[in-house]
Design a protein around this motif. Structure first.
Motif, PDB file in Angstrom:
ATOM      1  N   VAL A 160       0.846  -1.204   0.000  1.00  0.00           N
ATOM      2  CA  VAL A 160       0.000   0.000   0.000  1.00  0.00           C
ATOM      3  C   VAL A 160       0.877   1.248   0.000  1.00  0.00           C
ATOM      4  O   VAL A 160       0.629   2.203  -0.745  1.00  0.00           O
ATOM      5  CB  VAL A 160      -0.947   0.009   1.237  1.00  0.00           C
ATOM      6  CG1 VAL A 160      -1.617   1.368   1.406  1.00  0.00           C
ATOM      7  CG2 VAL A 160      -1.980  -1.094   1.120  1.00  0.00           C
ATOM      8  N   ILE A 161       1.920   1.234   0.815  1.00  0.00           N
ATOM      9  CA  ILE A 161       2.803   2.400   0.946  1.00  0.00           C
ATOM     10  C   ILE A 161       3.591   2.641  -0.334  1.00  0.00           C
ATOM     11  O   ILE A 161       3.725   3.771  -0.800  1.00  0.00           O
ATOM     12  CB  ILE A 161       3.777   2.212   2.134  1.00  0.00           C
ATOM     13  CG1 ILE A 161       3.014   2.177   3.458  1.00  0.00           C
ATOM     14  CG2 ILE A 161       4.833   3.308   2.147  1.00  0.00           C
ATOM     15  CD1 ILE A 161       3.841   1.701   4.639  1.00  0.00           C
ATOM     16  N   SER A 162       4.122   1.572  -0.897  1.00  0.00           N
ATOM     17  CA  SER A 162       4.977   1.673  -2.079  1.00  0.00           C
ATOM     18  C   SER A 162       4.587   0.587  -3.072  1.00  0.00           C
ATOM     19  O   SER A 162       5.201  -0.473  -3.112  1.00  0.00           O
ATOM     20  CB  SER A 162       6.442   1.520  -1.649  1.00  0.00           C
ATOM     21  OG  SER A 162       7.298   1.640  -2.742  1.00  0.00           O
ATOM     22  N   PRO A 163       3.532   0.843  -3.863  1.00  0.00           N
ATOM     23  CA  PRO A 163       3.014  -0.180  -4.782  1.00  0.00           C
ATOM     24  C   PRO A 163       4.105  -0.760  -5.694  1.00  0.00           C
ATOM     25  O   PRO A 163       4.906  -0.031  -6.258  1.00  0.00           O
ATOM     26  CB  PRO A 163       1.959   0.559  -5.599  1.00  0.00           C
ATOM     27  CG  PRO A 163       1.542   1.704  -4.725  1.00  0.00           C
ATOM     28  CD  PRO A 163       2.783   2.098  -3.969  1.00  0.00           C
ATOM     29  N   GLY A 164       4.120  -2.082  -5.760  1.00  0.00           N
ATOM     30  CA  GLY A 164       5.092  -2.781  -6.595  1.00  0.00           C
ATOM     31  C   GLY A 164       6.377  -3.148  -5.893  1.00  0.00           C
ATOM     32  O   GLY A 164       7.161  -3.936  -6.396  1.00  0.00           O
ATOM     33  N   SER A 165       6.618  -2.582  -4.721  1.00  0.00           N
ATOM     34  CA  SER A 165       7.894  -2.819  -4.047  1.00  0.00           C
ATOM     35  C   SER A 165       8.040  -4.249  -3.550  1.00  0.00           C
ATOM     36  O   SER A 165       9.125  -4.818  -3.602  1.00  0.00           O
ATOM     37  CB  SER A 165       8.105  -1.833  -2.902  1.00  0.00           C
ATOM     38  OG  SER A 165       7.114  -1.996  -1.922  1.00  0.00           O
ATOM     39  N   MET A 166       6.962  -4.863  -3.079  1.00  0.00           N
ATOM     40  CA  MET A 166       7.058  -6.239  -2.598  1.00  0.00           C
ATOM     41  C   MET A 166       7.279  -7.188  -3.771  1.00  0.00           C
ATOM     42  O   MET A 166       8.041  -8.140  -3.664  1.00  0.00           O
ATOM     43  CB  MET A 166       5.829  -6.645  -1.793  1.00  0.00           C
ATOM     44  CG  MET A 166       5.769  -6.011  -0.403  1.00  0.00           C
ATOM     45  SD  MET A 166       7.274  -6.124   0.593  1.00  0.00           S
ATOM     46  CE  MET A 166       7.473  -7.872   0.785  1.00  0.00           C
ATOM     47  N   ALA A 167       6.657  -6.924  -4.894  1.00  0.00           N
ATOM     48  CA  ALA A 167       6.873  -7.757  -6.075  1.00  0.00           C
ATOM     49  C   ALA A 167       8.334  -7.657  -6.515  1.00  0.00           C
ATOM     50  O   ALA A 167       8.967  -8.669  -6.838  1.00  0.00           O
ATOM     51  CB  ALA A 167       5.940  -7.327  -7.201  1.00  0.00           C
ATOM     52  N   LEU A 168       8.887  -6.459  -6.483  1.00  0.00           N
ATOM     53  CA  LEU A 168      10.289  -6.268  -6.841  1.00  0.00           C
ATOM     54  C   LEU A 168      11.191  -6.991  -5.849  1.00  0.00           C
ATOM     55  O   LEU A 168      12.131  -7.685  -6.242  1.00  0.00           O
ATOM     56  CB  LEU A 168      10.625  -4.775  -6.892  1.00  0.00           C
ATOM     57  CG  LEU A 168      12.085  -4.423  -7.155  1.00  0.00           C
ATOM     58  CD1 LEU A 168      12.522  -4.963  -8.519  1.00  0.00           C
ATOM     59  CD2 LEU A 168      12.269  -2.923  -7.089  1.00  0.00           C
ATOM     60  N   ARG A 169      10.898  -6.850  -4.581  1.00  0.00           N
ATOM     61  CA  ARG A 169      11.694  -7.505  -3.535  1.00  0.00           C
ATOM     62  C   ARG A 169      11.675  -9.028  -3.717  1.00  0.00           C
ATOM     63  O   ARG A 169      12.717  -9.674  -3.651  1.00  0.00           O
ATOM     64  CB  ARG A 169      11.119  -7.119  -2.163  1.00  0.00           C
ATOM     65  CG  ARG A 169      12.057  -7.359  -1.021  1.00  0.00           C
ATOM     66  CD  ARG A 169      11.442  -6.899   0.274  1.00  0.00           C
ATOM     67  NE  ARG A 169      11.502  -5.439   0.361  1.00  0.00           N
ATOM     68  CZ  ARG A 169      11.041  -4.750   1.383  1.00  0.00           C
ATOM     69  NH1 ARG A 169      10.472  -5.361   2.392  1.00  0.00           N
ATOM     70  NH2 ARG A 169      11.147  -3.445   1.406  1.00  0.00           N
TER      71      ARG A 169
END
Length: 180
Positions: A160-169
Motif C-alpha cells: 500500500v505504501i509503495s506499490p510494486g515494491s514487494m513484487a520487486l523484492r
C-alpha cells in the motif's frame, strides 16, 4: 455506523497509518498494523513491531547503532498523533499518552540532563512532523486500506505504501536463489 463513530474510526486509521508509514520510513520492520480495538490494553489499534535484534540491548550498550534505533522508534511513536492531528485538524484528546510514554522512556535510556532530554524529544517531534508531512500521501493510502480491511500484514502494508515494491523484492530474492 454513526457519524461520530465513523469519524473516530477514520482518526484511528490515520493514527495507526502514521505509525506504520513512519516505521517504514525509519526502516523499522513490523508484523502488522490494525485498527481493531484491543480491550486488554484499551487501544483502538496498534502496530506490532518485530522483536529487537540480538545486538539491540539499550540498557547495556549505547553505541551509535543503538542510539539511532531508539531515535527511529521515538520518531515513529510520535507519528501516530501527528498524523491524527493533521487528519482531524486538532490534537487528539486521547490515545497518544502511551505513545508519548514510550518515547520518553526511550529518551531516558540515552541519559543526559532534563534540559538535554527535552531538547532531544523536541528534535524527534519535529523530525516526526517532517516524516508525516513528507509521507502524507502514503499515510492517507494506508488509512484507506485499514478502513477497508482493518488489519494489514507487513507485506500488504508495504504494498500500500509503495506499490510494486514487494513484487520487486520477491523477484530479487528469486533471482538471488537462481544465481547460487
Amino acid at each position: 455506523m454513526t457519524d461520530n463513530k465513523q469519524r473516530t474510526t477514520e482518526a484511528t486509521a490515520h493514527h495507526e497509518a502514521g505509525h506504520a508509514v513512519a516505521a517504514w520510513r525509519m526502516y523499522l520492520p513490523f508484523k502488522y498494523v490494525t485498527i481493531k480495538p484491543d480491550a486488554d490494553d484499551g487501544s483502538l489499534g496498534h502496530v506490532l513491531h518485530d522483536v529487537h535484534p540480538k545486538w539491540f540491548r539499550p540498557d547495556d550498550d549505547l553505541s551509535d547503532r543503538v542510539r539511532l534505533r531508539l531515535e527511529r522508534h521515538i520518531i515513529t511513536s510520535f507519528a501516530g498523533q501527528i498524523a491524527e492531528t493533521k487528519f482531524r485538524g486538532r490534537r487528539p484528546r486521547f490515545g497518544m499518552h502511551s505513545d508519548n510514554q514510550i518515547a520518553v522512556d526511550m529518551a531516558f535510556r540515552l541519559g543526559g540532563s532534563r534540559e538535554t532530554l527535552e531538547a532531544y524529544l523536541k528534535y524527534c517531534w519535529c523530525r516526526s512532523h517532517d516524516v508525516v508531512n513528507g509521507c502524507w500521501r502514503q499515510i492517507e493510502a494506508m488509512a484507506a486500506a485499514l478502513l477497508q480491511k482493518q488489519t494489514l500484514g507487513y507485506e500488504d502494508a508495504i504494498e500500500v505504501i509503495s506499490p510494486g515494491s514487494m513484487a520487486l523484492r520477491n523477484s530479487l530474492k528469486r533471482a538471488a536463489k537462481v544465481r547460487r
